[in-house]
Motif scaffolding. Structure first.
Motif, PDB file in Angstrom:
ATOM      1  N   GLY A 100       0.837  -1.195   0.000  1.00 59.18           N
ATOM      2  CA  GLY A 100       0.000   0.000   0.000  1.00 59.18           C
ATOM      3  C   GLY A 100       0.867   1.239   0.000  1.00 59.18           C
ATOM      4  O   GLY A 100       0.473   2.274   0.544  1.00 59.18           O
ATOM      5  N   GLU A 101       2.051   1.136  -0.602  1.00 61.78           N
ATOM      6  CA  GLU A 101       3.054   2.211  -0.562  1.00 61.78           C
ATOM      7  C   GLU A 101       3.215   2.827  -1.956  1.00 61.78           C
ATOM      8  O   GLU A 101       3.904   2.254  -2.807  1.00 61.78           O
ATOM      9  CB  GLU A 101       4.378   1.648  -0.058  1.00 61.78           C
ATOM     10  N   PRO A 102       2.592   3.988  -2.207  1.00 61.73           N
ATOM     11  CA  PRO A 102       2.611   4.576  -3.560  1.00 61.73           C
ATOM     12  C   PRO A 102       4.004   4.779  -4.137  1.00 61.73           C
ATOM     13  O   PRO A 102       4.220   4.547  -5.329  1.00 61.73           O
ATOM     14  CB  PRO A 102       1.884   5.915  -3.372  1.00 61.73           C
ATOM     15  N   HIS A 103       4.971   5.196  -3.312  1.00 60.62           N
ATOM     16  CA  HIS A 103       6.314   5.445  -3.851  1.00 60.62           C
ATOM     17  C   HIS A 103       6.915   4.164  -4.410  1.00 60.62           C
ATOM     18  O   HIS A 103       7.456   4.149  -5.525  1.00 60.62           O
ATOM     19  CB  HIS A 103       7.229   6.026  -2.768  1.00 60.62           C
ATOM     20  N   PHE A 104       6.820   3.072  -3.655  1.00 58.84           N
ATOM     21  CA  PHE A 104       7.343   1.790  -4.138  1.00 58.84           C
ATOM     22  C   PHE A 104       6.614   1.357  -5.410  1.00 58.84           C
ATOM     23  O   PHE A 104       7.241   0.959  -6.403  1.00 58.84           O
ATOM     24  CB  PHE A 104       7.188   0.720  -3.053  1.00 58.84           C
ATOM     25  N   LEU A 105       5.292   1.433  -5.396  1.00 63.20           N
ATOM     26  CA  LEU A 105       4.491   0.964  -6.534  1.00 63.20           C
ATOM     27  C   LEU A 105       4.825   1.746  -7.811  1.00 63.20           C
ATOM     28  O   LEU A 105       5.007   1.163  -8.881  1.00 63.20           O
ATOM     29  CB  LEU A 105       3.008   1.098  -6.210  1.00 63.20           C
ATOM     30  N   GLU A 106       4.907   3.054  -7.681  1.00 62.51           N
ATOM     31  CA  GLU A 106       5.173   3.884  -8.864  1.00 62.51           C
ATOM     32  C   GLU A 106       6.624   3.745  -9.318  1.00 62.51           C
ATOM     33  O   GLU A 106       6.913   3.747 -10.520  1.00 62.51           O
ATOM     34  CB  GLU A 106       4.818   5.341  -8.561  1.00 62.51           C
ATOM     35  N   LEU A 107       7.554   3.603  -8.368  1.00 64.93           N
ATOM     36  CA  LEU A 107       8.968   3.427  -8.719  1.00 64.93           C
ATOM     37  C   LEU A 107       9.180   2.116  -9.480  1.00 64.93           C
ATOM     38  O   LEU A 107       9.935   2.070 -10.460  1.00 64.93           O
ATOM     39  CB  LEU A 107       9.825   3.447  -7.447  1.00 64.93           C
ATOM     40  N   MET A 108       8.507   1.055  -9.049  1.00 67.83           N
ATOM     41  CA  MET A 108       8.655  -0.229  -9.737  1.00 67.83           C
ATOM     42  C   MET A 108       8.164  -0.140 -11.184  1.00 67.83           C
ATOM     43  O   MET A 108       8.729  -0.766 -12.085  1.00 67.83           O
ATOM     44  CB  MET A 108       7.892  -1.336  -8.992  1.00 67.83           C
ATOM     45  N   TYR A 109       7.121   0.657 -11.402  1.00 64.35           N
ATOM     46  CA  TYR A 109       6.646   0.841 -12.780  1.00 64.35           C
ATOM     47  C   TYR A 109       7.744   1.470 -13.637  1.00 64.35           C
ATOM     48  O   TYR A 109       8.050   0.961 -14.739  1.00 64.35           O
ATOM     49  CB  TYR A 109       5.387   1.713 -12.806  1.00 64.35           C
ATOM     50  N   TRP A 110       8.330   2.533 -13.167  1.00 64.99           N
ATOM     51  CA  TRP A 110       9.333   3.238 -13.982  1.00 64.99           C
ATOM     52  C   TRP A 110      10.605   2.414 -14.169  1.00 64.99           C
ATOM     53  O   TRP A 110      11.244   2.477 -15.219  1.00 64.99           O
ATOM     54  CB  TRP A 110       9.661   4.596 -13.345  1.00 64.99           C
ATOM     55  N   LYS A 111      10.965   1.614 -13.190  1.00 72.19           N
ATOM     56  CA  LYS A 111      12.219   0.860 -13.288  1.00 72.19           C
ATOM     57  C   LYS A 111      12.074  -0.471 -14.034  1.00 72.19           C
ATOM     58  O   LYS A 111      13.037  -0.931 -14.665  1.00 72.19           O
ATOM     59  CB  LYS A 111      12.777   0.597 -11.878  1.00 72.19           C
ATOM     60  N   TYR A 112      10.882  -1.095 -13.981  1.00 74.34           N
ATOM     61  CA  TYR A 112      10.786  -2.479 -14.461  1.00 74.34           C
ATOM     62  C   TYR A 112       9.705  -2.745 -15.490  1.00 74.34           C
ATOM     63  O   TYR A 112       9.609  -3.872 -15.984  1.00 74.34           O
ATOM     64  CB  TYR A 112      10.579  -3.424 -13.264  1.00 74.34           C
ATOM     65  N   HIS A 113       8.893  -1.747 -15.845  1.00 82.25           N
ATOM     66  CA  HIS A 113       7.783  -2.021 -16.770  1.00 82.25           C
ATOM     67  C   HIS A 113       8.280  -2.547 -18.123  1.00 82.25           C
ATOM     68  O   HIS A 113       7.786  -3.562 -18.629  1.00 82.25           O
ATOM     69  CB  HIS A 113       6.938  -0.767 -16.970  1.00 82.25           C
ATOM     70  N   GLU A 114       9.251  -1.869 -18.694  1.00 84.61           N
ATOM     71  CA  GLU A 114       9.740  -2.277 -20.016  1.00 84.61           C
ATOM     72  C   GLU A 114      10.436  -3.637 -19.956  1.00 84.61           C
ATOM     73  O   GLU A 114      10.255  -4.476 -20.848  1.00 84.61           O
ATOM     74  CB  GLU A 114      10.687  -1.209 -20.577  1.00 84.61           C
ATOM     75  N   LYS A 115      11.217  -3.874 -18.892  1.00 82.74           N
ATOM     76  CA  LYS A 115      11.905  -5.170 -18.751  1.00 82.74           C
ATOM     77  C   LYS A 115      10.893  -6.299 -18.583  1.00 82.74           C
ATOM     78  O   LYS A 115      11.051  -7.388 -19.155  1.00 82.74           O
ATOM     79  CB  LYS A 115      12.850  -5.140 -17.541  1.00 82.74           C
ATOM     80  N   ALA A 116       9.852  -6.055 -17.784  1.00 80.27           N
ATOM     81  CA  ALA A 116       8.822  -7.078 -17.571  1.00 80.27           C
ATOM     82  C   ALA A 116       8.072  -7.364 -18.865  1.00 80.27           C
ATOM     83  O   ALA A 116       7.725  -8.518 -19.154  1.00 80.27           O
ATOM     84  CB  ALA A 116       7.852  -6.618 -16.479  1.00 80.27           C
ATOM     85  N   ALA A 117       7.836  -6.315 -19.655  1.00 82.05           N
ATOM     86  CA  ALA A 117       7.157  -6.503 -20.941  1.00 82.05           C
ATOM     87  C   ALA A 117       8.003  -7.358 -21.876  1.00 82.05           C
ATOM     88  O   ALA A 117       7.486  -8.249 -22.557  1.00 82.05           O
ATOM     89  CB  ALA A 117       6.870  -5.132 -21.573  1.00 82.05           C
ATOM     90  N   GLU A 118       9.317  -7.103 -21.896  1.00 83.45           N
ATOM     91  CA  GLU A 118      10.222  -7.903 -22.736  1.00 83.45           C
ATOM     92  C   GLU A 118      10.202  -9.376 -22.330  1.00 83.45           C
ATOM     93  O   GLU A 118      10.246 -10.271 -23.173  1.00 83.45           O
ATOM     94  CB  GLU A 118      11.657  -7.358 -22.611  1.00 83.45           C
ATOM     95  N   LYS A 119      10.116  -9.626 -21.021  1.00 83.10           N
ATOM     96  CA  LYS A 119      10.127 -11.007 -20.513  1.00 83.10           C
ATOM     97  C   LYS A 119       8.748 -11.656 -20.571  1.00 83.10           C
ATOM     98  O   LYS A 119       8.621 -12.876 -20.374  1.00 83.10           O
ATOM     99  CB  LYS A 119      10.614 -11.013 -19.063  1.00 83.10           C
TER     100      LYS A 119
END
Length: 429
Positions: free
Chosen positions: A125-144
């Motif tokens: 329930g931590e917005p900073h963690f949730l939003e940071l993970m999007y910016w750092k890993y969204h493209e990598k997760a999409a590739e995988k």
């Protein structure tokens, strides 16, 4: 499906933690009524084999299933050991991550899952963690081709899926929603484990980091459709619920806004404005909460203040948080109701000048929020990820629950397990 390379469909990481033990129990309960003809292979993971074994034994006793400990795998891994996290991720199709606070312990799990082609669900329930993970890993997760889905517990499946449900039930186009959360306690009162308290302390104490992250992301604003939703006062009276309310300080607003952005940009849906509140009862409760809130906000700004808040949760939260967490009687007596008041337009094109002419009221009701509803939501999110693959986003990525599950049967699954979505009223004004 489970294979020799990935022997487990689900792995509950942090299973011996306070919330993790309830998630473990819920996975075991789910496997007693499998959707298919066979049960899913699953495992628990953590640092201590003895503690994990005890969690399985307690779940077996509670569910009346003595063979459970011998049916569930055990994986030894440590959040501080990246190699052990890699080994865990390689053995799972989905990791259910129960180790928080996520701002400290969440990213190594996300990283291990993305790098090893494993999907991951958490209950942050931590917005900073949730939003940071999007910016750092969204493209990598999409590739995988993997799905990293945060906030899949009480924060924020009821709110996020509730707005989507409300949108599907209005006689027209939904443009704005206000939600009001009511927490009901039994005769034993309420209590929350201090892990949630710690997450709140670090979240409020580091709000500048979230603000900076949002400024750096430089996102184009989502358009406001129809009349702009007015913010309520910090303390306002909700006539429909006959209760005073205050803004809800959890992750719901952040999560719902991200979902609405996704639906607008990817599925060409009109974005819905959203505001979240929590009911607090009468004036006496308002005064008590204001007093506690001022203490909290004063102490949370300073390092020594945060240390005191963490050391004495029961004192500074007026008994609502404790290191022991709730008793079984407290869990059994508690429940939640989230009421959604939506407004929109029947046929006319929504503009700033013409007023909304349709309204809808919906509810999401369920058992105790933190340790009964949260495990149900998390496990059903995992079952949806496993069973509704054709209805998920076409490629992987980092998603909110609403973005990942808007076209799936998640709401149907939740309804069957006691988190109930319903329409209270719908009318044209």
């Amino acid at each position: 499906m489970a294979t020799k390379q990935r022997p487990f469909h689900l792995v509950v990481f942090g299973a011996s933690g306070f919330t993790g033990q309830f998630v473990t129990e819920e996975v075991a309960r789910e496997q007693m009524e499998p959707e298919g003809s066979s049960r899913l292979a699953w495992a628990v993971a953590g640092r201590s084999r003895e503690k994990l074994q005890r969690v399985l034994e307690r779940a077996a006793e509670k569910l009346g299933r003595p063979t459970l400990p011998s049916e569930v795998g055990i994986i030894i891994c440590d959040i501080s050991n990246p190699t052990s996290l890699d080994e865990m991720a390689k053995q799972a199709t989905i990791v259910l991550n129960c180790v928080g606070p996520y701002r400290f312990y969440g990213e190594p799990v996300v990283k291990a899952c993305v790098e090893n082609g494993t999907s991951c669900i958490d209950i942050s329930g931590e917005p900073h963690f949730l939003e940071l993970m999007y910016w750092k890993y969204h493209e990598k997760a999409a590739e995988k081709g993997v799905y990293i889905i945060g906030s899949s517990g009480f924060d924020s499946i009821p709110a996020d899926m509730g707005v989507i449900y409300t949108s599907s039930k209005i006689n027209g186009t939904l443009t704005a929603v206000e939600s009001f959360l009511t927490i009901n306690s039994g005769p034993e009162g309420l209590c929350i484990h201090d892990g949630t308290w710690k997450s709140a302390i670090y979240g409020f104490g580091n709000q500048s980091q979230l603000k900076k992250l949002r400024e750096q992301s430089n996102l184009k604003p989502v358009p406001i459709v129809g009349t702009k939703l007015k913010r309520r006062w910090p303390v306002s009276y909700c006539r429909e619920l006959s209760s005073y309310s205050i803004p809800f300080m959890g992750a719901d607003v952040s999560v719902v806004k991200r979902t609405q952005r996704y639906l607008h940009e990817n599925l060409e849906q009109l974005p819905v404005q959203y505001a979240a509140y929590v009911t607090v009862g009468g004036l006496a409760s308002v005064m008590k909460l204001m007093f506690a809130g001022l203490f909290f906000l004063l102490f949370v700004k300073f390092g020594i203040g945060r240390q005191l808040l963490i050391k004495f949760p029961w004192l500074f939260s007026f008994g609502y948080f404790s290191k022991q967490g709730p008793t079984q009687k407290q869990l059994d007596g508690a429940s939640f109701t989230m009421t959604f008041f939506g407004q929109g337009y029947s046929h006319s094109t929504p503009t700033e000048n013409n007023k909304p002419n349709v309204r809808v009221c919906t509810q999401v009701k369920g058992p105790e929020a933190g340790y009964i509803a949260t495990p149900i939501a998390m496990v059903q999110a995992a079952m949806t990820l496993l069973n509704d693959a054709s209805d998920l986003p076409a490629v992987g990525g980092v998603f909110t629950p609403g973005a990942a599950f808007c076209r799936t049967k998640l709401i149907d699954r939740l309804n069957k397990r006691g988190i109930e979505f319903s329409v209270i009223s719908s009318s044209e004004v």
